[in-house]
Design an enzyme around this catalytic site. Structure first.
Site, PDB file in Angstrom:
ATOM      1  CG  ASP A  79      -1.941   1.085   1.221  1.00 49.39           C
ATOM      2  OD1 ASP A  79      -1.827   2.003   0.383  1.00 49.39           O
ATOM      3  OD2 ASP A  79      -2.861   1.035   2.045  1.00 49.39           O
ATOM      4  CE1 TYR A 125      -6.269  11.610  -9.889  1.00 49.16           C
ATOM      5  CE2 TYR A 125      -6.503  13.358 -11.522  1.00 49.16           C
ATOM      6  CZ  TYR A 125      -6.194  12.039 -11.205  1.00 49.16           C
ATOM      7  OH  TYR A 125      -5.821  11.169 -12.205  1.00 49.16           O
ATOM      8  CE  LYS A 167      -2.493  11.723 -10.926  1.00 47.17           C
ATOM      9  NZ  LYS A 167      -1.659  10.536 -10.662  1.00 47.17           N
ATOM     10  CB  THR A 200      -8.785   2.796 -16.635  1.00 53.61           C
ATOM     11  OG1 THR A 200      -9.153   3.918 -15.812  1.00 53.61           O
ATOM     12  CG2 THR A 200      -7.748   3.211 -17.651  1.00 53.61           C
TER      13      THR A 200
HETATM   14  N1  NAP Z   1      -8.007   6.798 -16.244  1.00 57.69           N
HETATM   15  C1  NAP Z   1      -7.854   8.095 -16.485  1.00 57.69           C
HETATM   16  O1  NAP Z   1      -8.708   8.741 -17.117  1.00 57.69           O
HETATM   17  C2  NAP Z   1      -6.619   8.813 -15.992  1.00 57.69           C
HETATM   18  C3  NAP Z   1      -6.367  10.091 -16.507  1.00 57.69           C
HETATM   19  C4  NAP Z   1      -5.225  10.771 -16.098  1.00 57.69           C
HETATM   20  C5  NAP Z   1      -4.379  10.200 -15.179  1.00 57.69           C
HETATM   21  N2  NAP Z   1      -4.663   8.954 -14.674  1.00 57.69           N
HETATM   22  C6  NAP Z   1      -3.715   8.409 -13.706  1.00 57.69           C
HETATM   23  O2  NAP Z   1      -3.210   7.181 -14.203  1.00 57.69           O
HETATM   24  C7  NAP Z   1      -2.920   6.303 -13.132  1.00 57.69           C
HETATM   25  C8  NAP Z   1      -3.615   4.973 -13.364  1.00 57.69           C
HETATM   26  O3  NAP Z   1      -5.010   5.199 -13.432  1.00 57.69           O
HETATM   27  P1  NAP Z   1      -6.040   4.071 -13.903  1.00 57.69           P
HETATM   28  O4  NAP Z   1      -7.124   4.771 -14.594  1.00 57.69           O
HETATM   29  O5  NAP Z   1      -5.320   2.975 -14.557  1.00 57.69           O
HETATM   30  O6  NAP Z   1      -6.612   3.592 -12.468  1.00 57.69           O
HETATM   31  P2  NAP Z   1      -7.151   2.190 -11.948  1.00 57.69           P
HETATM   32  O7  NAP Z   1      -7.648   1.365 -13.059  1.00 57.69           O
HETATM   33  O8  NAP Z   1      -8.083   2.529 -10.827  1.00 57.69           O
HETATM   34  O9  NAP Z   1      -5.842   1.492 -11.333  1.00 57.69           O
HETATM   35  C9  NAP Z   1      -5.230   2.065 -10.217  1.00 57.69           C
HETATM   36  C10 NAP Z   1      -4.100   1.185  -9.770  1.00 57.69           C
HETATM   37  O10 NAP Z   1      -3.452   1.827  -8.686  1.00 57.69           O
HETATM   38  C11 NAP Z   1      -3.318   0.924  -7.607  1.00 57.69           C
HETATM   39  N3  NAP Z   1      -3.378   1.664  -6.355  1.00 57.69           N
HETATM   40  C12 NAP Z   1      -4.297   2.566  -5.984  1.00 57.69           C
HETATM   41  N4  NAP Z   1      -4.011   3.030  -4.756  1.00 57.69           N
HETATM   42  C13 NAP Z   1      -2.892   2.401  -4.361  1.00 57.69           C
HETATM   43  C14 NAP Z   1      -2.102   2.454  -3.179  1.00 57.69           C
HETATM   44  N5  NAP Z   1      -2.417   3.245  -2.140  1.00 57.69           N
HETATM   45  N6  NAP Z   1      -0.994   1.650  -3.110  1.00 57.69           N
HETATM   46  C15 NAP Z   1      -0.666   0.848  -4.128  1.00 57.69           C
HETATM   47  N7  NAP Z   1      -1.376   0.747  -5.278  1.00 57.69           N
HETATM   48  C16 NAP Z   1      -2.483   1.525  -5.369  1.00 57.69           C
HETATM   49  C17 NAP Z   1      -4.474  -0.036  -7.765  1.00 57.69           C
HETATM   50  O11 NAP Z   1      -4.156  -1.221  -7.073  1.00 57.69           O
HETATM   51  P3  NAP Z   1      -5.284  -2.228  -6.494  1.00 57.69           P
HETATM   52  O12 NAP Z   1      -5.930  -2.839  -7.687  1.00 57.69           O
HETATM   53  O13 NAP Z   1      -4.527  -3.236  -5.719  1.00 57.69           O
HETATM   54  O14 NAP Z   1      -6.212  -1.388  -5.685  1.00 57.69           O
HETATM   55  C18 NAP Z   1      -4.519  -0.187  -9.276  1.00 57.69           C
HETATM   56  O15 NAP Z   1      -3.567  -1.118  -9.693  1.00 57.69           O
HETATM   57  C19 NAP Z   1      -3.344   7.032 -11.856  1.00 57.69           C
HETATM   58  O16 NAP Z   1      -2.230   7.652 -11.292  1.00 57.69           O
HETATM   59  C20 NAP Z   1      -4.332   8.065 -12.367  1.00 57.69           C
HETATM   60  O17 NAP Z   1      -4.405   9.181 -11.509  1.00 57.69           O
HETATM   61  C21 NAP Z   1      -5.753   8.255 -15.064  1.00 57.69           C
END
Ligand code: NAP
Length: 254
Positions: A66, A158, A162, A193
């Site tokens: 975590d 957030y 970032k 996602t």
């Molecule tokens: N999707 C978008 O539209 C978007 C846009 C801009 C930026 N982002 C950024 O891209 C990154 C990935 O996003 P995503 O959309 O792929 O999200 P996601 O599908 O929700 O995946 C998030 C991942 O982060 C892990 N995680 C969350 N909190 C954690 C913690 N405290 N310690 C360790 N692992 C943790 C989760 O692990 P568990 O499965 O074990 O919980 C999961 O593997 C993030 O940083 C997000 O802010 C996303």
């Protein structure tokens, strides 16, 4: 489908955080498809095991941790580097979403958002600065967001996390340059996602349509970000450091 060869990242060990879901999971798949050995990290042990089982190639490892503060992250990663390193690169995708009007914002939510994203990023950097943890010529890539550059109601914590990543990579690039270690971020627009799906559940269909129209090319796929990450992690990005690469389907350009 990948535009990179199956040896693009061969011979290296690559840590991917957030590898159990979304962008991190897709990037772990791509790194493995490019010949890299992946140490895949997530919070939930079962989910990260399942993600690693799906990776092409062999020698990959699932680790659960975590990520929430600088010191704990640095200690965890230094121990991991002693056991399984040195690393050629790190892609830090772990993060949590947060939409809440600022009048309802509490310390715990700020801690959760900052902890997984910015504090963990600083801990990763500290660990990788330790002797023997990272190979000279390696690369650090951190997930940022268009929210770090453009305002949106309810996104103060957030956005702050970032924007912190964007500022952090500029200073880290200066600090790591003597070892030719490159440090960059990726500012993504909205990518389909599980995180995106959770956010969409709280909005009307019309609001999501309007949000998608703000992206000239529509919402993105995790692979769109994974390809940018592979570019920055690998030799194709060898002259890029200290920058935030915008991968947003045209969200910010208007
Ligand atoms: N999707 C978008 O539209 C978007 C846009 C801009 C930026 N982002 C950024 O891209 C990154 C990935 O996003 P995503 O959309 O792929 O999200 P996601 O599908 O929700 O995946 C998030 C991942 O982060 C892990 N995680 C969350 N909190 C954690 C913690 N405290 N310690 C360790 N692992 C943790 C989760 O692990 P568990 O499965 O074990 O919980 C999961 O593997 C993030 O940083 C997000 O802010 C996303």
């Amino acid at each position: 489908m990948t535009v990179y060869s199956d040896t693009y990242l061969a011979g290296g060990t690559w840590l991917v955080t957030g590898a159990s879901s979304g962008i991190g999971r897709e990037t772990a798949m791509l790194v493995a498809a490019c010949g890299g050995r992946v140490i895949a990290a997530g919070r939930d042990a079962a989910r990260i095991d399942e993600a690693v089982a799906a990776l092409p190639g062999s020698g990959h490892l699932a680790v659960s941790f975590d990520l929430h503060d600088v010191d704990a992250t640095a200690d965890w990663l230094k121990a991991l580097a002693v056991q399984h390193g040195p690393f050629s690169g790190v892609f830090h995708a772990a993060g949590v979403e947060a939409i809440r009007p600022v009048r309802l914002l509490r310390q715990q939510q700020v801690q959760d958002v900052m902890g997984a994203s910015l504090f963990a990023a600083l801990g990763i950097a500290r660990a990788m600065a330790a002797k023997g943890a990272m190979l000279d010529g390696g690369a650090l890539v951190f997930m940022s967001s268009v929210a770090g550059a453009a305002g949106q109601a309810g996104m103060a914590a957030y956005s702050a996390a970032k924007a912190g990543i964007d500022g952090m990579v500029r200073s880290l690039a200066c600090e790591f340059a003597p070892r030719a270690i490159r440090v960059n971020a990726i500012a993504a627009g909205a990518v389909r996602t599980p995180m995106h799906e959770r956010l969409a559940r709280g909005a009307t269909g019309a609001a999501m349509d309007a949000y998608e129209q703000q992206h000239l090319l529509g919402f993105g796929a995790a692979a769109d970000v994974a390809h940018a990450a592979a570019f920055l992690l690998g030799p194709a990005g060898r002259w890029v450091t200290g920058t935030t690469m915008v991968v947003d389907g045209g969200y910010l350009c208007k």
